[in-house]
Write a protein that holds these residues in place. Structure first.
Motif, mmCIF file in Angstrom:
data_model
loop_
_atom_site.group_PDB
_atom_site.id
_atom_site.type_symbol
_atom_site.label_atom_id
_atom_site.label_comp_id
_atom_site.label_asym_id
_atom_site.label_seq_id
_atom_site.Cartn_x
_atom_site.Cartn_y
_atom_site.Cartn_z
ATOM 1 N N VAL A 216 -26.967 9.901 -48.936
ATOM 2 C CA VAL A 216 -26.638 8.580 -50.241
ATOM 3 C C VAL A 216 -25.429 7.435 -48.646
ATOM 4 O O VAL A 216 -25.175 8.361 -48.488
ATOM 5 C CB VAL A 216 -26.008 8.934 -51.012
ATOM 6 N N PRO A 217 -25.524 6.219 -49.525
ATOM 7 C CA PRO A 217 -24.494 5.565 -48.505
ATOM 8 C C PRO A 217 -23.916 6.306 -48.823
ATOM 9 O O PRO A 217 -22.600 5.591 -50.230
ATOM 10 C CB PRO A 217 -25.299 4.554 -48.638
ATOM 11 N N LEU A 218 -22.102 5.899 -47.730
ATOM 12 C CA LEU A 218 -20.654 6.815 -47.788
ATOM 13 C C LEU A 218 -20.617 5.763 -47.311
ATOM 14 O O LEU A 218 -19.324 5.830 -47.640
ATOM 15 C CB LEU A 218 -20.573 8.190 -47.070
ATOM 16 N N GLY A 219 -20.729 5.157 -46.554
ATOM 17 C CA GLY A 219 -19.202 4.073 -45.962
ATOM 18 C C GLY A 219 -19.803 2.125 -46.648
ATOM 19 O O GLY A 219 -21.388 2.195 -47.028
ATOM 20 N N GLY A 220 -18.950 1.388 -46.371
ATOM 21 C CA GLY A 220 -19.565 0.394 -46.495
ATOM 22 C C GLY A 220 -19.779 -0.319 -47.960
ATOM 23 O O GLY A 220 -18.719 0.438 -48.878
ATOM 24 N N ILE A 221 -19.973 -1.639 -48.019
ATOM 25 C CA ILE A 221 -20.158 -1.882 -49.321
ATOM 26 C C ILE A 221 -21.028 -1.012 -50.295
ATOM 27 O O ILE A 221 -20.745 -0.777 -51.626
ATOM 28 C CB ILE A 221 -20.718 -3.345 -50.006
ATOM 29 N N TYR A 222 -22.470 -0.493 -49.545
ATOM 30 C CA TYR A 222 -23.370 -0.362 -50.464
ATOM 31 C C TYR A 222 -22.759 1.612 -50.935
ATOM 32 O O TYR A 222 -23.644 1.981 -51.213
ATOM 33 C CB TYR A 222 -24.544 0.076 -49.683
ATOM 34 N N GLY A 223 -22.031 1.775 -49.594
ATOM 35 C CA GLY A 223 -21.561 3.241 -49.878
ATOM 36 C C GLY A 223 -20.356 3.410 -51.539
ATOM 37 O O GLY A 223 -20.014 4.431 -51.784
ATOM 38 N N LYS A 224 -19.502 2.005 -50.948
ATOM 39 C CA LYS A 224 -18.740 2.021 -52.164
ATOM 40 C C LYS A 224 -19.168 1.769 -53.265
ATOM 41 O O LYS A 224 -19.071 2.041 -54.942
ATOM 42 C CB LYS A 224 -18.098 0.678 -51.953
ATOM 43 N N PHE A 225 -19.772 0.593 -53.758
ATOM 44 C CA PHE A 225 -20.947 0.646 -54.615
ATOM 45 C C PHE A 225 -21.936 1.463 -55.355
ATOM 46 O O PHE A 225 -22.921 1.852 -56.542
ATOM 47 C CB PHE A 225 -21.618 -1.356 -54.795
ATOM 48 N N ILE A 226 -22.401 2.366 -54.238
ATOM 49 C CA ILE A 226 -24.087 2.880 -54.847
ATOM 50 C C ILE A 226 -23.951 4.769 -54.113
ATOM 51 O O ILE A 226 -24.110 5.432 -54.836
ATOM 52 C CB ILE A 226 -25.269 2.287 -54.173
ATOM 53 N N GLY A 227 -23.148 4.793 -53.314
ATOM 54 C CA GLY A 227 -23.195 6.150 -52.189
ATOM 55 C C GLY A 227 -22.409 6.613 -52.790
ATOM 56 O O GLY A 227 -22.270 7.567 -53.623
ATOM 57 N N ILE A 228 -21.488 6.341 -53.079
ATOM 58 C CA ILE A 228 -19.557 7.220 -53.392
ATOM 59 C C ILE A 228 -20.286 7.505 -55.185
ATOM 60 O O ILE A 228 -19.994 8.545 -55.207
ATOM 61 C CB ILE A 228 -18.295 6.418 -53.409
ATOM 62 N N PRO A 229 -20.067 6.585 -55.899
ATOM 63 C CA PRO A 229 -21.220 6.870 -57.679
ATOM 64 C C PRO A 229 -22.004 7.443 -57.817
ATOM 65 O O PRO A 229 -21.144 8.507 -58.674
ATOM 66 C CB PRO A 229 -20.568 5.449 -57.896
ATOM 67 N N SER A 230 -23.067 7.333 -56.533
ATOM 68 C CA SER A 230 -23.417 8.768 -57.397
ATOM 69 C C SER A 230 -23.013 9.733 -56.581
ATOM 70 O O SER A 230 -23.406 11.384 -57.244
ATOM 71 C CB SER A 230 -24.940 7.938 -55.651
ATOM 72 N N LYS A 231 -22.693 10.199 -56.158
ATOM 73 C CA LYS A 231 -22.350 11.818 -55.153
ATOM 74 C C LYS A 231 -21.173 11.811 -56.275
ATOM 75 O O LYS A 231 -21.014 13.185 -56.335
ATOM 76 C CB LYS A 231 -21.276 11.612 -53.945
ATOM 77 N N GLN A 232 -20.340 11.206 -56.397
ATOM 78 C CA GLN A 232 -19.478 11.650 -58.151
ATOM 79 C C GLN A 232 -20.457 12.085 -59.287
ATOM 80 O O GLN A 232 -19.812 13.099 -60.080
ATOM 81 C CB GLN A 232 -18.246 10.437 -58.221
ATOM 82 N N GLY A 233 -21.223 11.277 -59.639
ATOM 83 C CA GLY A 233 -22.397 11.656 -60.328
ATOM 84 C C GLY A 233 -22.601 13.159 -60.688
ATOM 85 O O GLY A 233 -23.071 13.964 -60.962
ATOM 86 N N PHE A 234 -22.644 13.388 -59.179
ATOM 87 C CA PHE A 234 -23.450 14.638 -58.942
ATOM 88 C C PHE A 234 -22.897 15.525 -59.105
ATOM 89 O O PHE A 234 -22.613 16.985 -59.867
ATOM 90 C CB PHE A 234 -24.361 14.993 -57.701
ATOM 91 N N GLU A 235 -21.256 15.385 -58.861
ATOM 92 C CA GLU A 235 -19.802 16.378 -58.443
ATOM 93 C C GLU A 235 -19.957 16.668 -60.502
ATOM 94 O O GLU A 235 -19.264 17.651 -60.488
ATOM 95 C CB GLU A 235 -19.058 15.940 -57.865
ATOM 96 N N VAL A 236 -19.496 15.758 -61.255
ATOM 97 C CA VAL A 236 -19.184 15.808 -62.456
ATOM 98 C C VAL A 236 -20.109 16.112 -63.117
ATOM 99 O O VAL A 236 -19.768 17.759 -63.716
ATOM 100 C CB VAL A 236 -19.735 14.157 -63.250
ATOM 101 N N ALA A 237 -21.582 16.714 -63.043
ATOM 102 C CA ALA A 237 -23.122 16.913 -63.240
ATOM 103 C C ALA A 237 -22.910 18.964 -63.114
ATOM 104 O O ALA A 237 -22.716 19.550 -63.843
ATOM 105 C CB ALA A 237 -24.031 16.542 -63.452
ATOM 106 N N ALA A 238 -22.335 18.586 -61.644
ATOM 107 C CA ALA A 238 -22.674 20.499 -61.617
ATOM 108 C C ALA A 238 -21.718 21.313 -61.917
ATOM 109 O O ALA A 238 -21.333 22.107 -61.996
ATOM 110 C CB ALA A 238 -22.088 20.992 -60.240
ATOM 111 N N ASP A 239 -20.278 20.129 -62.194
ATOM 112 C CA ASP A 239 -19.029 20.924 -62.937
ATOM 113 C C ASP A 239 -19.695 20.913 -64.300
ATOM 114 O O ASP A 239 -19.230 22.224 -65.181
ATOM 115 C CB ASP A 239 -17.984 19.684 -62.629
#
Length: 400
Positions: A44-67
């Motif tokens: 996923v994009p982890l930096g810049g505007i695409y990281g802020k609005f796409i990549g980081i939220p996607s990463k966080q979704g995976f983390e919540v689901a895994a837990d």
């Protein structure tokens, strides 16, 4: 280009073998408590505007689901997910680099890719690694690409659902246009929207494009306002300038974010805005989705939105696929399961299909709904179809 990508991949593989890097073992190492890990590479994009609005939220979704999923059993063995996140960028270079590292250094057998899937695809197919993509054209799928799946709702399904709603509930809408980013995903969306628009007897009046790094929307918004469509696909950044120019139509976009009001120059500009990808908002959400939405907001201080929700759903159906396949290592058996089984998720059953469209049946089919913005952060579901209804509808519109 494809041959060059494969040459690079093979060179990296040889270097990895010489260095002693593990290239197999999708199941990972066994822990002291007897629980093994299943590796999932997430680019996923982890930096810049695409990281802020796409990549980081996607990463966080995976983390919540895994837990929430926690430990699960496959063929008598207990596993848990080992999520390996890699900077994937938003272009082909990022797609190729992230896939190469995840396969040849981290040893994954499953990759999910947000951007750059077409560059990652040759490496994954050559290496026998399952690639779950976010947005690719139909020609990127097929029997000759057995490891590639479209892992979120397709543009075809979402467009068919939206335009059915428009045709049944919004008779005042006669013309449709698209103001979208000049990327593969943007062009896929326009192609599907145009087809669905014309299927339902509406007029497609044209498209305008902006680059992903565009900061000033007035020039392209001016061109779209001149077309004066009744219904226009645009994110919130395009709405404000068009309203200033007197445009009175209805805006719509695939996703909805709580900050859209600011981007649009005020929530008044978004009154009636439609979101046509499933959001974890509105009426009739399953209890588990409500619980995860509350957990997400508590952890990250943000409202659960479409992107993290998409990857919560994805991790659930991949978990069920492994359990029904009875293996975490046999890629062919996992593919066969993805192709044939209905899979459980927090929003109900989903499955892969649409062989009529892609020739192989590797497109995700899931419940679909349309939401409308009626006030400040007020989202209401206005139209819903089940997985089976979505399949029938989409084949009707696009299976010609």
């Amino acid at each position: 280009m494809k041959r060059w990508l494969l040459v690079v991949a093979n060179v990296v593989l040889c270097l990895a073998l010489v260095a002693g890097v593990a290239c197999g073992g999708g199941g990972g190492d066994e822990k002291e408590d007897g629980v093994k890990e299943v590796k999932l590479g997430v680019a996923v994009p982890l930096g810049g505007i695409y990281g802020k609005f796409i990549g980081i939220p996607s990463k966080q979704g995976f983390e919540v689901a895994a837990d929430y999923i926690g430990e699960f059993t496959v063929d008598g063995q207990t596993y848990k997910w080992n999520l390996i996140f890699e900077e994937g960028g938003i272009d082909s270079a990022g797609g190729m680099a992230s896939a190469t590292k995840l396969i040849y250094e981290d040893g994954v057998k499953l990759i999910t890719q947000v951007y750059g899937s077409e560059a990652a695809q040759p490496i994954c197919e050559e290496s026998g690694v399952i690639l779950i993509t976010t947005g690719i054209p139909l020609e990127a799928l097929g029997p000759d690409k057995p490891h590639t799946f479209l892992g979120m709702m397709s543009g075809e399904e979402s467009a068919a659902t939206l335009m059915k709603y428009i045709s049944e509930e919004r008779p005042e809408i006669k013309t449709v246009a698209g103001l979208l980013e000049d990327t593969t995903t943007g062009h896929v969306l326009v192609d599907t929207l145009k087809t669905a628009t014309e299927y339902y007897g509406l007029d497609w009046v044209g498209s305008e494009w902006y680059s992903p790094d565009t900061a000033e929307f007035y020039p392209v918004a001016t061109k779209m306002a001149d077309k004066d469509p009744d219904l226009c696909s645009t994110d919130a950044r395009g709405v404000g300038p068009m309203r200033e120019m007197g445009w009175e139509g209805t805006s719509f976009f695939g996703v909805y974010f709580p900050y859209f009001g600011d981007q649009a120059g005020g929530w008044d500009n978004l009154e009636g805005h439609l979101s046509y990808y499933p959001e974890p908002l509105g009426e009739d959400l399953p209890q588990l989705v409500k619980e995860m939405a509350a957990e997400y907001e508590q952890r990250y201080g943000e409202q659960l939105s479409m992107m993290p929700f998409t990857y919560i759903i994805q991790l659930y159906y991949l978990t069920d696929a492994l359990q029904k396949a009875g293996t975490v290592d046999d890629v062919d058996q996992i593919i066969a399961t993805l192709e044939s089984e209905t899979l459980d998720t927090p929003i109900g059953p989903v499955k892969f299909g649409f062989e009529e469209l892609d020739g192989v049946g590797h497109m995700l089919i899931m419940p679909s709904w349309v939401g409308e913005i009626t006030g400040v952060n007020e989202y209401h579901r206005v139209f819903y179809v089940s997985t089976d209804e979505a399949e029938t509808l989409t084949v009707e519109v696009f299976g010609q």
